[in-house]
Motif scaffolding. Structure first.
Motif, PDB file in Angstrom:
ATOM      1  N   VAL A  93       0.859  -1.184   0.000  1.00  0.00           N
ATOM      2  CA  VAL A  93       0.000   0.000   0.000  1.00  0.00           C
ATOM      3  C   VAL A  93       0.895   1.234   0.000  1.00  0.00           C
ATOM      4  CG1 VAL A  93      -1.899  -1.129   1.238  1.00  0.00           C
ATOM      5  CG2 VAL A  93      -0.168   0.102   2.525  1.00  0.00           C
ATOM      6  N   ARG A  94       0.361   2.330  -0.536  1.00  0.00           N
ATOM      7  CA  ARG A  94       1.113   3.584  -0.470  1.00  0.00           C
ATOM      8  C   ARG A  94       0.634   4.332   0.773  1.00  0.00           C
ATOM      9  NH1 ARG A  94       3.835   6.636  -4.120  1.00  0.00           N
ATOM     10  NH2 ARG A  94       2.971   5.533  -5.898  1.00  0.00           N
ATOM     11  N   PRO A  95       1.481   4.417   1.805  1.00  0.00           N
ATOM     12  CA  PRO A  95       1.019   5.075   3.027  1.00  0.00           C
ATOM     13  C   PRO A  95       0.922   6.583   2.839  1.00  0.00           C
ATOM     14  CG  PRO A  95       3.157   3.950   3.345  1.00  0.00           C
ATOM     15  CD  PRO A  95       2.876   3.980   1.888  1.00  0.00           C
ATOM     16  N   VAL A  96       0.070   7.216   3.626  1.00  0.00           N
ATOM     17  CA  VAL A  96       0.081   8.673   3.694  1.00  0.00           C
ATOM     18  C   VAL A  96       0.579   9.069   5.076  1.00  0.00           C
ATOM     19  CG1 VAL A  96      -1.776   8.982   2.024  1.00  0.00           C
ATOM     20  CG2 VAL A  96      -2.327   8.866   4.461  1.00  0.00           C
ATOM     21  N   THR A  97       1.244  10.202   5.149  1.00  0.00           N
ATOM     22  CA  THR A  97       1.701  10.711   6.445  1.00  0.00           C
ATOM     23  C   THR A  97       0.473  11.158   7.245  1.00  0.00           C
ATOM     24  OG1 THR A  97       1.854  12.994   5.727  1.00  0.00           O
ATOM     25  CG2 THR A  97       3.789  11.597   5.317  1.00  0.00           C
ATOM     26  N   PRO A  98       0.634  11.383   8.551  1.00  0.00           N
ATOM     27  CA  PRO A  98      -0.507  11.849   9.343  1.00  0.00           C
ATOM     28  C   PRO A  98      -1.113  13.139   8.788  1.00  0.00           C
ATOM     29  CG  PRO A  98       1.231  11.069  10.772  1.00  0.00           C
ATOM     30  CD  PRO A  98       1.807  11.068   9.378  1.00  0.00           C
ATOM     31  N   ARG A  99      -0.342  13.921   8.043  1.00  0.00           N
ATOM     32  CA  ARG A  99      -0.893  15.154   7.448  1.00  0.00           C
ATOM     33  C   ARG A  99      -1.569  14.891   6.114  1.00  0.00           C
ATOM     34  NH1 ARG A  99       3.561  19.816   8.611  1.00  0.00           N
ATOM     35  NH2 ARG A  99       1.850  21.040   7.766  1.00  0.00           N
ATOM     36  N   GLY A 100      -1.513  13.626   5.653  1.00  0.00           N
ATOM     37  CA  GLY A 100      -2.236  13.259   4.445  1.00  0.00           C
ATOM     38  C   GLY A 100      -1.405  13.259   3.178  1.00  0.00           C
ATOM     39  N   THR A 101      -0.084  13.509   3.292  1.00  0.00           N
ATOM     40  CA  THR A 101       0.788  13.505   2.116  1.00  0.00           C
ATOM     41  C   THR A 101       1.164  12.070   1.755  1.00  0.00           C
ATOM     42  OG1 THR A 101       1.739  15.500   3.054  1.00  0.00           O
ATOM     43  CG2 THR A 101       2.898  14.541   1.175  1.00  0.00           C
ATOM     44  N   PRO A 102       0.959  11.658   0.511  1.00  0.00           N
ATOM     45  CA  PRO A 102       1.372  10.297   0.137  1.00  0.00           C
ATOM     46  C   PRO A 102       2.888  10.137   0.223  1.00  0.00           C
ATOM     47  CG  PRO A 102      -0.066  11.267  -1.537  1.00  0.00           C
ATOM     48  CD  PRO A 102       0.316  12.371  -0.593  1.00  0.00           C
ATOM     49  N   MET A 103       3.366   9.024   0.778  1.00  0.00           N
ATOM     50  CA  MET A 103       4.798   8.735   0.790  1.00  0.00           C
ATOM     51  C   MET A 103       5.186   8.184  -0.577  1.00  0.00           C
ATOM     52  SD  MET A 103       5.082   7.149   4.659  1.00  0.00           S
ATOM     53  CE  MET A 103       6.856   6.894   4.607  1.00  0.00           C
ATOM     54  N   SER A 104       6.471   8.264  -0.928  1.00  0.00           N
ATOM     55  CA  SER A 104       6.859   7.801  -2.266  1.00  0.00           C
ATOM     56  C   SER A 104       7.143   6.307  -2.298  1.00  0.00           C
ATOM     57  CB  SER A 104       8.053   8.602  -2.799  1.00  0.00           C
ATOM     58  OG  SER A 104       9.180   8.465  -1.971  1.00  0.00           O
ATOM     59  N   VAL A 105       7.366   5.687  -1.135  1.00  0.00           N
ATOM     60  CA  VAL A 105       7.556   4.234  -1.133  1.00  0.00           C
ATOM     61  C   VAL A 105       6.199   3.541  -0.966  1.00  0.00           C
ATOM     62  CG1 VAL A 105       9.882   4.351  -0.138  1.00  0.00           C
ATOM     63  CG2 VAL A 105       7.921   4.058   1.374  1.00  0.00           C
ATOM     64  N   ARG A 106       6.139   2.292  -1.384  1.00  0.00           N
ATOM     65  CA  ARG A 106       4.963   1.478  -1.079  1.00  0.00           C
ATOM     66  C   ARG A 106       5.372   0.439  -0.047  1.00  0.00           C
ATOM     67  NH1 ARG A 106       1.481  -0.639  -5.635  1.00  0.00           N
ATOM     68  NH2 ARG A 106       3.386  -1.199  -6.754  1.00  0.00           N
ATOM     69  N   MET A 107       4.478   0.104   0.870  1.00  0.00           N
ATOM     70  CA  MET A 107       4.836  -0.691   2.051  1.00  0.00           C
ATOM     71  C   MET A 107       3.927  -1.874   2.286  1.00  0.00           C
ATOM     72  SD  MET A 107       5.722   1.884   5.154  1.00  0.00           S
ATOM     73  CE  MET A 107       7.070   3.056   4.970  1.00  0.00           C
ATOM     74  N   SER A 108       4.539  -2.917   2.825  1.00  0.00           N
ATOM     75  CA  SER A 108       3.796  -4.016   3.431  1.00  0.00           C
ATOM     76  C   SER A 108       4.678  -4.544   4.563  1.00  0.00           C
ATOM     77  CB  SER A 108       3.456  -5.093   2.413  1.00  0.00           C
ATOM     78  OG  SER A 108       2.602  -6.050   3.009  1.00  0.00           O
ATOM     79  N   ALA A 109       4.347  -5.694   5.095  1.00  0.00           N
ATOM     80  CA  ALA A 109       5.145  -6.235   6.198  1.00  0.00           C
ATOM     81  C   ALA A 109       4.873  -7.715   6.350  1.00  0.00           C
ATOM     82  CB  ALA A 109       4.822  -5.498   7.501  1.00  0.00           C
ATOM     83  N   ALA A 110       5.754  -8.354   7.131  1.00  0.00           N
ATOM     84  CA  ALA A 110       5.552  -9.727   7.579  1.00  0.00           C
ATOM     85  C   ALA A 110       5.871  -9.756   9.069  1.00  0.00           C
ATOM     86  CB  ALA A 110       6.471 -10.676   6.804  1.00  0.00           C
ATOM     87  N   GLY A 111       5.341 -10.781   9.742  1.00  0.00           N
ATOM     88  CA  GLY A 111       5.621 -10.930  11.169  1.00  0.00           C
ATOM     89  C   GLY A 111       4.400 -10.616  12.027  1.00  0.00           C
ATOM     90  N   GLN A 112       4.632 -10.511  13.336  1.00  0.00           N
ATOM     91  CA  GLN A 112       3.526 -10.250  14.267  1.00  0.00           C
ATOM     92  C   GLN A 112       2.951  -8.851  14.105  1.00  0.00           C
ATOM     93  OE1 GLN A 112       6.138 -11.903  17.650  1.00  0.00           O
ATOM     94  NE2 GLN A 112       4.221 -11.243  18.616  1.00  0.00           N
ATOM     95  N   PHE A 113       3.791  -7.930  13.632  1.00  0.00           N
ATOM     96  CA  PHE A 113       3.378  -6.534  13.495  1.00  0.00           C
ATOM     97  C   PHE A 113       3.842  -5.976  12.156  1.00  0.00           C
ATOM     98  CE2 PHE A 113       4.052  -7.217  18.045  1.00  0.00           C
ATOM     99  CZ  PHE A 113       2.859  -6.754  18.581  1.00  0.00           C
ATOM    100  N   GLY A 114       3.050  -5.053  11.618  1.00  0.00           N
ATOM    101  CA  GLY A 114       3.485  -4.250  10.476  1.00  0.00           C
ATOM    102  C   GLY A 114       3.401  -2.786  10.865  1.00  0.00           C
ATOM    103  N   TRP A 115       4.247  -1.987  10.257  1.00  0.00           N
ATOM    104  CA  TRP A 115       4.238  -0.548  10.553  1.00  0.00           C
ATOM    105  C   TRP A 115       3.295   0.119   9.567  1.00  0.00           C
ATOM    106  CZ3 TRP A 115       5.958   4.074   8.183  1.00  0.00           C
ATOM    107  CH2 TRP A 115       6.175   5.153   9.055  1.00  0.00           C
TER     108      TRP A 115
END
Ligand code: MD6
Ligand code: FE
Length: 200
Positions: A38-60
């Motif tokens: 997914v392409r995360p947005v910052t708390p201010r709503g700006t899209p980040m340029s990286v796309r992110m996912s995760a594995a494990g017990q937690f994802g950021w």
């Protein structure tokens, strides 16, 4: 294997062979079927340029509600397990650390970058972060404990692994740019960065 030490960062050059890198990419593709980028947005709503996912017990996760670790993907599905190859790497490089609870998967296209930051959302900053580079080369900048000041940069190549432990754990760092088409690992180009962390 050669280890480059720059400002308390240990950079294990070519830790993963070409064969291992291809195996790792196959395992990551399976992870991303279960937990799509997914392409995360910052708390201010700006899209980040990286796309992110995760594995494990937690994802950021980052969205308008803030930055935080979550036990499920935004879809509500649990994150996939961290591939054993990565767990083995972790115990090889940081044998005294607790087991990793998150493997953040970041995908950079040729235009993506990551501003200078500290990784500080984890509860125990005595535990290391271990970062794996796959695909196109990226210019990794290392700074100081506080914002600003002099910096040093190193081009990270596919298969390199950076250990952020001790003072490096809280040193500011970022990715200035990705060198397009500098590797053949990913058929469509781009770069994958994996960061393994202890969250709790
Ligand atoms: C890198 N990545 O891409 C270094 N930190 O080589 C990071 O420092 C990083 O990709 C926090 C979240 C995502 C990242
Ligand atoms: Fe970081």
């Amino acid at each position: 294997m050669a280890v480059l030490r720059v400002r308390d960062f240990d950079i294990h050059l070519g830790y993963f062979t070409g064969v291992d890198q291809r195996r790792l990419v196959d395992l990551l593709r399976a992870c991303l079927v279960q937990a799509p980028l997914v392409r995360p947005v910052t708390p201010r709503g700006t899209p980040m340029s990286v796309r992110m996912s995760a594995a494990g017990q937690f994802g950021w996760v980052s969205d308008r509600a803030g930055y935080r670790y979550e036990p499920v993907h935004p879809s509500g599905q649990p994150w996939p397990a961290i591939p054993d190859m990565l767990i083995n790497m972790w115990h090889d490089l940081v044998p005294d650390a607790r087991s990793p609870e998150c493997c953040l998967i970041n995908w950079y296209d040729a235009t993506a970058k990551m501003g200078m930051h500290q990784d500080k959302d984890e509860a125990d900053l005595s535990q290391p972060v271990v970062s794996v580079s796959l695909g196109d080369e990226a210019l990794f900048r290392m700074g100081n404990q506080t914002r600003g000041g002099k910096t040093e940069s190193v081009w990270l190549r596919s298969g390199d692994v950076v250990v952020m432990a001790g003072a490096a754990r809280t040193t500011h760092h970022g990715i200035d740019r990705v060198r397009a088409q500098s590797a053949t690992l990913l058929p469509k180009g781009g770069r994958i960065n994996l960061t393994l962390r202890v969250v709790t």
